[in-house]
Design an enzyme around this catalytic site. Structure first.
Site, short mmCIF file in Angstrom:
data_model
loop_
_atom_site.label_atom_id
_atom_site.label_comp_id
_atom_site.label_asym_id
_atom_site.label_seq_id
_atom_site.Cartn_x
_atom_site.Cartn_y
_atom_site.Cartn_z
N GLY A 9 0.79 -1.21 0.00
CA GLY A 9 0.00 0.00 0.00
C GLY A 9 0.83 1.27 0.00
N ASN A 10 2.10 1.16 0.41
CA ASN A 10 2.98 2.33 0.44
C ASN A 10 3.39 2.77 -0.96
OD1 ASN A 10 4.50 -0.26 0.61
ND2 ASN A 10 6.24 1.07 0.31
N LYS A 122 -10.30 -9.05 10.61
CA LYS A 122 -9.56 -8.01 9.88
C LYS A 122 -10.10 -6.63 10.25
CE LYS A 122 -6.84 -6.48 6.53
NZ LYS A 122 -5.37 -6.58 6.58
N LYS A 207 -3.97 -9.40 0.41
CA LYS A 207 -3.41 -9.12 -0.91
C LYS A 207 -2.17 -9.96 -1.21
CE LYS A 207 -0.62 -5.16 0.65
NZ LYS A 207 -0.83 -5.47 2.08
N LYS A 265 3.16 -11.57 4.47
CA LYS A 265 4.12 -11.56 3.36
C LYS A 265 5.02 -12.78 3.42
CE LYS A 265 4.28 -6.57 2.55
NZ LYS A 265 3.00 -6.34 3.24
#
Length: 315
Positions: A9-10, A122, A207, A265
């Site tokens: 998102g960064n 979430k 994601k 991740k």
């Protein structure tokens, strides 16, 4: 090579920045320039986060007096795919001339029987007091939970099963097109067991899990997860913090990483390597080419070797 690049998102909004459109355009151009060399030499599929943007749209929707009720999360996710996909697609066209670029609105199939629907975890949106969160839960049918000293809305985060548009993505990639897709993990949908029709659900798909799933389905040679840190850090936040440079899935899984940040991740990267035997890497937004060469980031392979095959010690 066929490479799936997953932008965190960064890529559009860095920590602490205001969500202004012109600032996001500057940031996304920098991301596109970092990917340009890869996209010139290799087949590239690009996915991206949408957390800040979908949170902003959710607040605007909830505050809009013209609406009977706020837009559901699946619709908001689709809106952010369009916005971010437009910015990324335009930037890539400008920095990789001669390459076709396609931005694809993407749905991610999840199971209606996924236990996540019965146990929302979430966090989304802003924080509230206990009283305000209880009122919103009663008014809008939300599930709320304590987040530190405050309360927030929580939604299900089911495991992705398949990106619905995978055959279309594959066809575009094989035709030489850079594809931007699966934004925010894809719009979560379930399939009706009687009619076979799809419908959106109030959920958020991780994601990074979607990126790994899509990379496997597309027979990608490498999965690059780009974020705002140069590598996975062992003992993060302590005096013994150490970057991990070359490792294996088993070595990474033996460590503990925060569930809300690096954990997903690491899990996604390990899963891709375990299932395909190919390379995954986690690292900074500005170093994807070096990550592919094995000289930057945390490179994960079955034997803990660099991308060129030379042996690497465990960091």
């Amino acid at each position: 090579m066929r490479i799936l690049v997953a932008l965190g998102g960064n890529a559009l909004l860095r920590r602490g920045e205001r969500p202004d459109a012109d600032l996001q355009q500057v940031n996304v151009l920098a991301a596109a320039e970092a990917i340009a060399d890869l996209a010139t030499e290799h087949e590239v599929v690009l996915t991206h986060g949408n957390g800040p943007q979908v949170g902003m749209l959710a607040l605007e929707s909830a505050a809009d007096p013209a609406l009977t009720r706020p837009y559901p999360l699946d619709v908001l996710g689709a809106q952010t795919q369009g916005m971010i996909g437009y910015l990324l697609g335009q930037a890539l066209r400008n920095v990789v001339p001669g390459k076709q670029v396609a931005t694809l609105m993407t749905q991610t199939l999840v199971s209606v029987a996924d236990p996540a629907f019965a146990d929302p975890t979430k966090f989304v949106g802003p924080v509230y007091t206990a009283e305000r969160s209880a009122a919103l839960a009663a008014e809008r049918g939300w599930t709320v939970r304590r987040d530190g000293s405050s309360w927030r809305r929580v939604v299900p985060s089911p495991r992705p099963q398949r990106v619905v548009e995978t055959p279309v993505i594959r066809a575009l990639v094989e035709a030489g097109t850079i594809v931007v897709c699966a934004g925010g993990g894809g719009v979560p949908v379930v399939r009706d067991e009687h009619t076979g029709r799809l419908r959106g659900v109030e959920a958020v798909v991780d994601k990074d899990q979607t990126a790994a799933l899509l990379a496997e389905a597309l027979d990608a040679d490498a999965l690059l997860l780009l974020t705002d840190v140069p590598a996975v850090i062992d003992d993060y936040g302590t005096a013994h913090a150490t970057p991990i440079h070359h490792t294996t899935p088993a070595q990474l899984r033996s460590r503990d990483f925060p569930a809300g940040s690096m954990g997903p991740k690491v899990d996604a990267a390990c899963r891709f390597v375990e299932l395909t035997g190919n390379t995954a890497a986690i690292g900074a937004l500005d170093s994807p080419a070096a990550m592919l060469r094995g000289t930057e980031g945390t490179v994960i392979t079955p034997a803990g070797k660099t991308c060129d095959g030379s042996s690497s010690p465990r960091a």
